[in-house]
Scaffold this active site. Structure first.
Site, PDB file in Angstrom:
ATOM      1  N   GLU A   1       0.841  -1.217   0.000  1.00 16.76           N
ATOM      2  CA  GLU A   1       0.000   0.000   0.000  1.00 16.76           C
ATOM      3  C   GLU A   1       0.870   1.259   0.000  1.00 16.76           C
ATOM      4  O   GLU A   1       0.536   2.260   0.632  1.00 16.76           O
ATOM      5  CB  GLU A   1      -0.959   0.007   1.204  1.00 16.76           C
ATOM      6  CG  GLU A   1      -1.735  -1.287   1.318  1.00 16.76           C
ATOM      7  CD  GLU A   1      -3.226  -1.140   1.138  1.00 16.76           C
ATOM      8  OE1 GLU A   1      -3.684  -0.046   0.759  1.00 16.76           O
ATOM      9  OE2 GLU A   1      -3.923  -2.143   1.339  1.00 16.76           O
ATOM     10  N   GLY A   2       1.964   1.210  -0.718  1.00 18.63           N
ATOM     11  CA  GLY A   2       2.917   2.330  -0.740  1.00 18.63           C
ATOM     12  C   GLY A   2       3.925   2.108   0.364  1.00 18.63           C
ATOM     13  O   GLY A   2       3.542   2.048   1.535  1.00 18.63           O
TER      14      GLY A   2
END
Lengths: 598, 244
Positions: free
Chosen positions: A408-409
């Site tokens: 998620e990053g």
């Protein structure tokens, strides 16, 4: 710095330059009976369906087991909390879906499957789908009849998501897009019925998103990936070979895919942060239990100061992160309501609100995942030799935690984003950062003022907090002036600044949570919460001093260096407090009940 | 099939038990309350029977307003309506009296509850209700099927199991594995608030009062005696533990 005027809601990132009053934040102690019942349902589900078969889930050679758990979660309605009632979901507000994410966050691999399905799998359609797409897919996803996966990452395109090579080509009859390409690390890949796929049409610069049903054909996949942790999460490489997607399954507009990807990940981030809190609470309870049970030198190891230190520290970090998560969640909820009242659609309002608080979402992602990593690491240590045994629970917790700093990053990307978004808002004139930064620059050149302007409850702590804000304004403000447009090349300084911002947001949330709690329960009843806040505040000050110093030394020289270091010293001053005793008090209270009790 | 399920509100099984008011009152501060675990099984089977045979499930609790979260949870799990008798459940006879009073005003085919509560564990309420209503009362029921007007029951007895049949109406004290424990679904939770929860006053009054509570003495440290010094054991039991 000015107090937020009444009725003027705080905007995303404004915590740095404005003050929030305790009465304006939401604290988890305020969840109502219905929300608590929802949380119980989630934890009952984990207790009965997931926790008894964790080994089996991790050993799963086929995707059926996870898929059947998702079916059961769907039957209970756990996959439809965020989906509006008109699409057969439950239309819960954002903080309730945060609560669901938190409690299910203790579900190891199941938690990953559930969050991927309800988050990045379902939300692109909810937020960007047209009415037909919503009617067609959302009820199936909310009930769990269909499971979803999100296909963004490629072998050569990870953090640089827009560089993906997967192609979508319009067929001659204009009825289909033919998708060709390869996607990697696809959670739920093995059993998903629906894929949100990002691809480039012809030579477009930006991605376009598509809703792809598995039944369209042309989809093949590798065996599940061998991973360090979350072994039960079905993660695949997926190949699209002439996968024919009807043109009406394009999501939103051509070349809007990157924006969709960024915004959807943004929502995932804050949920990931709060899910990490849920996971960490579970691990701490296990560690407290073990500290009571394990005897060395004739007594429980929980009676040793070294272990109490760990337990107190773990609790403090968890409690503070939780405060930050639900504070941001409520800000998002409030803005959603406001935008809806102004006539925006549900989807538009949610998107705008999440975009507005994207900085806080990124803060929660980094903070939550790093709190969990700290907690599992210390959990292993409390367990000692047994912590290293694959037959004891810390092994899974330790391995499963690690991915949270990556997906998620990555936390690095998120740290850069925190500062980047803040600076962009300042440049666009949405937020006055330069004014306060200029004032701080002037202040460090003048004689220190000894008057503290905060009065009342936690006046001293709030003054410390106000100074920490000045510290980051000083560091980041000077760095902006020094490097101007080239600041993006100075990632180390940006990360230092992000670290300070994260600590500031977290500790401010904690002070406000304790203050609000005192209003509800009285001072005596929340002494341990106050201890946890104080432990965190002292850690935060030390951290801000350390990274602030590192940043200043990286770009300032001579007189400027000396003045800024003196300024930093002034802004990271704090009255002594016995954190050792505070940790002991917190640990003793947990040891008495053999669990995380806050 | 109309079923009355009596539920108690008990401290969570992991709660730390303390007393206040000179040890005369259980200290509820910070203690989470749950539906009595055995009552939960009774409720689960009642809901299964309703789904199978139709009818209604009414939950009954004797308690103050503090117990309403547990009552609403029972409604979320699937009961149709609820009655709360507004009184502290001071003793087993008092509770049984309340259940009997409600049962006399309605016609239930089954009155189900847990074999015992997990707070005071008297395990006699179902028996007293049976006496007050003049109906058979059976416990601990581990399997229950209904065939027309007959209940087919399996229960644990000393040293074995007993299968028996009885004509409705009946009072049953239940325990696992009578049904799969039920988790409240999201839909159940959202509909619970719309279901009726009627509050009524108690009949009669409690006949007992608590003079004081005390916890069992803490376990002392364990002393290990090497096998070759076994004779020391006698000495310790006589002179230190003073049990011989």
């Amino acid at each position: 710095m000015s107090a937020v005027a009444e009725n003027e809601a705080i905007k995303g990132g404004e915590f740095l330059i404005k003050e929030t009053s305790a009465s304006d934040i939401f604290i988890p102690e305020e969840f109502n009976e219905e929300q608590q019942m929802i949380a119980e349902t989630c934890s009952d589900f984990l207790k009965t369906e997931v926790h008894p078969i964790l080994d089996e889930i991790d050993k799963a050679k086929t995707p059926e087991l996870m898929s059947s758990l998702m079916d059961k979660a769907g039957e209970l309605g756990l996959l439809g909390t965020a989906v509006p009632e008109e699409y057969e979901g439950f239309g819960m507000n954002f903080n309730t879906s945060m609560l669901v994410a938190e409690v299910l966050g203790a579900g190891y691999s199941f938690s990953v499957a559930q969050s991927a399905h309800t988050g990045i799998g379902t939300l692109p359609i909810l937020y960007y789908g047209n009415e037909n797409q919503k009617q067609k897919y959302l009820p199936k996803l909310a009930s769990g009849e269909w499971k979803a996966a999100y296909c963004l990452t490629e072998p050569d395109s990870g953090s640089d998501a827009n560089s993906g090579k997967t192609k979508a080509e319009l067929t001659a009859d204009g009825k289909h897009y033919k998708i060709n390409g390869q996607k990697m690390w696809i959670t739920n890949g093995g059993f998903a019925d629906l894929f949100i796929v990002f691809a480039k049409i012809e030579d477009d610069k930006n991605l376009t998103a598509f809703i792809v049903e598995k039944s369209y054909g042309g989809i093949t996949m590798n065996e599940p990936e061998h991973k360090m942790g979350i072994k039960g999460s079905d993660t695949r490489q997926i190949f699209f070979n002439d996968c024919m997607v009807p043109v009406e399954n394009m999501l939103s507009d051509r070349e809007k895919g990157f924006k969709i990807a960024v915004n959807i990940l943004n929502i995932g981030r804050i949920k990931l942060g709060i899910a990490a809190v849920g996971g960490a609470k579970g691990v701490l309870t296990q560690a407290v239990n073990y500290a009571n049970e394990r005897k060395q030198f004739g007594i429980s190891i929980g009676r040793f100061g070294a272990i109490k230190h760990k337990l107190g520290e773990m609790a403090s970090k968890i409690w503070v992160c939780e405060a930050a998560g639900y504070r941001a969640g409520q800000n998002i909820d409030d803005l959603i309501e406001k935008l809806k009242a102004e006539g925006k659609s549900d989807a538009e309002a949610k998107l705008k609100a999440l975009e507005q608080f994207a900085i806080e979402c990124a803060i929660m992602k980094v903070h939550g995942s790093e709190v969990l990593d700290f907690v599992v690491d210390e959990g292993v240590q409390v367990y000692g030799g047994m912590g290293y045994s694959a037959d004891a629970p810390m092994d899974r917790a330790y391995r499963d935690s690690r991915i949270n700093r990556i997906f998620e990053g990555t936390n690095e990307i998120n740290r850069l984003l925190i500062v980047d978004m803040l600076l962009k808002r300042a440049m666009k004139g949405e937020m006055d950062l330069m004014g306060p930064a200029g004032a701080v620059a002037k202040e460090i050149m003048s004689i220190p003022s000894f008057g503290d302007d905060h009065e009342g409850m936690f006046a001293a702590e709030k003054n410390v907090l106000k100074n920490l804000k000045k510290a980051v304004l000083m560091v980041a403000g000077a760095a902006v002036q020094k490097f101007m447009m080239k600041l993006s090349h100075e990632q180390e300084i940006l990360m230092n600044s992000a670290d300070m911002l994260i600590e500031i947001y977290a500790v401010e949330s904690a002070i406000l949570r304790v203050e609000k709690l005192i209003g509800i329960k009285g001072e005596e009843a929340v002494s341990l919460e106050k201890d946890m806040m104080m432990i965190y505040l002292h850690n935060a000050v030390a951290k801000c001093n350390m990274v602030g110093r590192e940043a200043i030394q990286a770009f300032a020289e001579g007189d400027e260096l000396r003045v800024m270091l003196m300024g930093l010293k002034r802004f990271t001053k704090i009255e002594p407090f016995n954190t050792k005793d505070a940790r002991r008090r917190v640990a003793d209270a947990m040891l008495a009940e053999s669990k995380y009790i806050f | 099939m109309n079923i009355l399920v009596c539920i108690s509100s008990v401290p969570d099984t992991t709660a730390k038990i303390t007393f206040k008011d000179d040890n005369t009152t259980f200290n509820k501060d910070g203690v989470t309350h749950i539906i009595g675990p055995y009552d939960d099984y009774a409720l689960a089977r009642a809901i299964e029977l309703k789904e199978e045979l139709g009818g209604t499930v009414t939950v009954l609790n004797v308690g103050t307003a503090e117990t309403e979260p547990q009552i609403r949870k029972a409604l979320a799990i699937g009961a149709d309506e609820a009655i709360r008798v507004d009184a502290e459940p001071t003793d087993s006879f008092f509770v049984a009296e309340q259940i009997a009073a409600v049962a006399k005003e309605n016609s239930y085919d089954l009155i189900m509850m847990g074999r015992e509560t997990t707070d005071y564990n008297s395990g006699v309420v179902h028996g007293i209700v049976g006496q007050l209503l003049g109906m058979p009362s059976l416990s601990p029921v581990m399997e229950l099927n209904i065939d027309g007007n007959t209940a087919k029951i399996s229960r644990e007895i000393e040293g074995g199991k007993e299968k028996l049949e009885a004509t409705l109406p009946l009072i049953l004290g239940c325990q696992e594995p009578i049904a799969e424990w039920k988790i409240a679904s999201m839909r159940g939770i959202m509909t619970a608030r719309k279901k009726p929860l009627n509050v009524r006053p108690a009949v009669g009054e409690g006949l007992t009062s608590v003079s004081s509570y005390s916890l069992p003495p803490e376990k002392g440290d364990c002393k290990m005696i090497p096998a070759e010094e076994a004779e020391k054991l006698i000495d310790l039991l006589q002179n230190e533990a003073k049990v011989l």
